[in-house]
Design a protein around this motif. Structure first.
Motif, PDB file in Angstrom:
ATOM      1  N   LYS A 149       5.965   3.922   2.473  1.00  0.00           N
ATOM      2  CA  LYS A 149       6.696   4.968   3.193  1.00  0.00           C
ATOM      3  C   LYS A 149       7.801   4.373   4.058  1.00  0.00           C
ATOM      4  CE  LYS A 149       2.778   8.203   3.482  1.00  0.00           C
ATOM      5  NZ  LYS A 149       1.868   8.919   4.409  1.00  0.00           N
ATOM      6  N   ASP A 150       7.585   3.115   4.517  1.00  0.00           N
ATOM      7  CA  ASP A 150       8.550   2.464   5.399  1.00  0.00           C
ATOM      8  C   ASP A 150       9.304   1.312   4.717  1.00  0.00           C
ATOM      9  OD1 ASP A 150       7.943   4.046   7.709  1.00  0.00           O
ATOM     10  OD2 ASP A 150       6.089   2.881   7.934  1.00  0.00           O
ATOM     11  N   SER A 160       0.845  -1.203   0.000  1.00  0.00           N
ATOM     12  CA  SER A 160       0.000   0.000   0.000  1.00  0.00           C
ATOM     13  C   SER A 160       0.874   1.246   0.000  1.00  0.00           C
ATOM     14  CB  SER A 160      -0.905   0.001   1.233  1.00  0.00           C
ATOM     15  OG  SER A 160      -0.123   0.147   2.417  1.00  0.00           O
ATOM     16  N   ARG A 161       0.257   2.375  -0.267  1.00  0.00           N
ATOM     17  CA  ARG A 161       0.986   3.638  -0.266  1.00  0.00           C
ATOM     18  C   ARG A 161       1.577   3.921   1.109  1.00  0.00           C
ATOM     19  NH1 ARG A 161      -2.052   8.674  -2.842  1.00  0.00           N
ATOM     20  NH2 ARG A 161      -1.923   7.194  -4.575  1.00  0.00           N
ATOM     21  N   GLU A 162       0.832   3.540   2.158  1.00  0.00           N
ATOM     22  CA  GLU A 162       1.322   3.764   3.518  1.00  0.00           C
ATOM     23  C   GLU A 162       2.531   2.875   3.817  1.00  0.00           C
ATOM     24  OE1 GLU A 162       1.269   5.880   7.000  1.00  0.00           O
ATOM     25  OE2 GLU A 162      -0.027   6.155   5.233  1.00  0.00           O
ATOM     26  N   GLU A 163       2.460   1.631   3.347  1.00  0.00           N
ATOM     27  CA  GLU A 163       3.574   0.697   3.570  1.00  0.00           C
ATOM     28  C   GLU A 163       4.830   1.141   2.825  1.00  0.00           C
ATOM     29  OE1 GLU A 163       1.482  -3.646   4.302  1.00  0.00           O
ATOM     30  OE2 GLU A 163       1.485  -2.788   2.278  1.00  0.00           O
ATOM     31  N   THR A 217       2.762  -6.559   6.194  1.00  0.00           N
ATOM     32  CA  THR A 217       3.802  -6.246   5.209  1.00  0.00           C
ATOM     33  C   THR A 217       4.689  -7.457   4.955  1.00  0.00           C
ATOM     34  OG1 THR A 217       3.820  -3.941   5.926  1.00  0.00           O
ATOM     35  CG2 THR A 217       5.718  -4.714   4.671  1.00  0.00           C
ATOM     36  N   ARG A 254       1.945  -4.799  13.567  1.00  0.00           N
ATOM     37  CA  ARG A 254       1.824  -3.921  12.400  1.00  0.00           C
ATOM     38  C   ARG A 254       2.647  -4.434  11.224  1.00  0.00           C
ATOM     39  NH1 ARG A 254       4.845   1.830  11.823  1.00  0.00           N
ATOM     40  NH2 ARG A 254       4.160   2.340   9.715  1.00  0.00           N
ATOM     41  N   MET A 269       8.850   0.433  11.947  1.00  0.00           N
ATOM     42  CA  MET A 269       7.724  -0.293  11.372  1.00  0.00           C
ATOM     43  C   MET A 269       7.729  -1.754  11.827  1.00  0.00           C
ATOM     44  SD  MET A 269       6.711  -2.510   8.662  1.00  0.00           S
ATOM     45  CE  MET A 269       7.879  -2.368   7.324  1.00  0.00           C
TER      46      MET A 269
END
Length: 293
Positions: free
Chosen positions: A148-149, A143-146, A183, A179, A167
């Motif tokens: 980031k990390d 995802s776009r949020e993932e 991922t 969390r 993360m």
């Protein structure tokens, strides 16, 4: 010539011994005598000419003998030169034959090397294509949020998946948090699709000292974090442990300046490094054509 002189002498003698002759006979004898003298002169000239021709013939014969001797000498020299040339030709043909053999061997070695290089190039091209597909599939699954990390790169034929420690873990801890589970599941799925690849999980820290009773230093922390990720991939998502390796780099593999908080944050990371199986390339290298000196 001698018989002619004898005839002339006999004629003259007969005139002296016969005594008186008639006028008519005398005139006839004088005519015969004049004729004989003329013939005698002609014979003398013929004799002289013959002598001259004989001398010329002897001189010419001498010249021919000299020329024959010279011709024979030249012929001997030509024979020697021919023998030398024949020897040189035989030697050249022998060397050329050996040279052709060497050239043929060299051409065979070059062709074998070209085939080996072509095979390596094809293998590398295949590996590069698979890496590209792997990277594309992985980035599309996150995802776009993932993203980031998670940083995904291909460097020198190797796929690097870098995950930020905040993360994956709590500060100063090596246990993987909930969390990170989603991922890691996506990464595990991609790894499972590429069974011919090995997976190295590598932990990295910043230089700040760790203060926990069961962790001696950053070497321990980095190795424990890598080991935790390896066990999650194996136990939770079914990745074959034979493909997995855990390694700790401590604080000694920084990618940013540790003098800033942002730099330290970047250096605190865990990398999942996906590589083609080295034994495949080693097999190719073992099959490399041998060359002769």
């Amino acid at each position: 010539m001698k018989s002619y002189i004898l005839s002339l002498s006999l004629l003259t003698g007969s005139l002296l011994f016969t005594g008186c002759v008639s006028k008519k006979q005398f005139v006839g004898l004088q005519a015969d005598y004049g004729k004989l003298q003329t013939e005698n002169s002609d014979l003398k000239r013929s004799y002289q000419d013959a002598q001259l021709q004989l001398a010329e013939c002897r001189t010419s014969g001498k010249s021919l003998e000299d020329r024959l001797v010279e011709a024979r000498k030249n012929n001997d020299e030509l024979r020697s030169a021919y023998s030398a040339l024949q020897g040189s030709l035989d030697k050249s043909l022998l060397q050329n034959s050996q040279g052709n053999v060497n050239i043929s061997k060299l051409v065979d070695e070059i062709n074998a090397s070209n085939r080996f290089i072509k095979q390596l190039v094809e293998t590398k091209s295949k590996s590069d294509s698979l890496n590209l597909v792997l990277t594309t599939n992985l980035t599309r699954s996150l995802s776009r949020e993932e993203l980031k990390d998670v940083d995904v790169q291909v460097l020198k034929g190797v796929v690097y998946i870098s995950l930020a420690d905040n993360m994956l873990y709590k500060s100063g801890s090596y246990e993987v948090n909930e969390r990170a589970g989603e991922t890691l599941s996506k990464i595990a799925k991609i790894i499972m699709d590429y069974r011919d690849y090995d997976v190295l999980v590598e932990g990295n820290t910043d230089p700040d000292r760790i203060s926990r009773a069961n962790i001696r230093n950053n070497w321990d922390l980095s190795a424990l974090r890598a080991s935790s990720v390896v066990q999650v991939l194996q136990n939770s998502y079914g990745v074959d442990p034979k493909r997995l390796t855990a390694a700790g780099r401590g604080e000694y593999n920084p990618i940013a300046d540790n003098s800033t908080a942002l730099g330290k944050q970047r250096n605190r990371r865990t990398q999942i490094i996906v590589t083609p199986k080295l034994d495949q390339f080693m097999e190719l290298i073992d099959k490399a054509p041998e060359t002769t000196d």
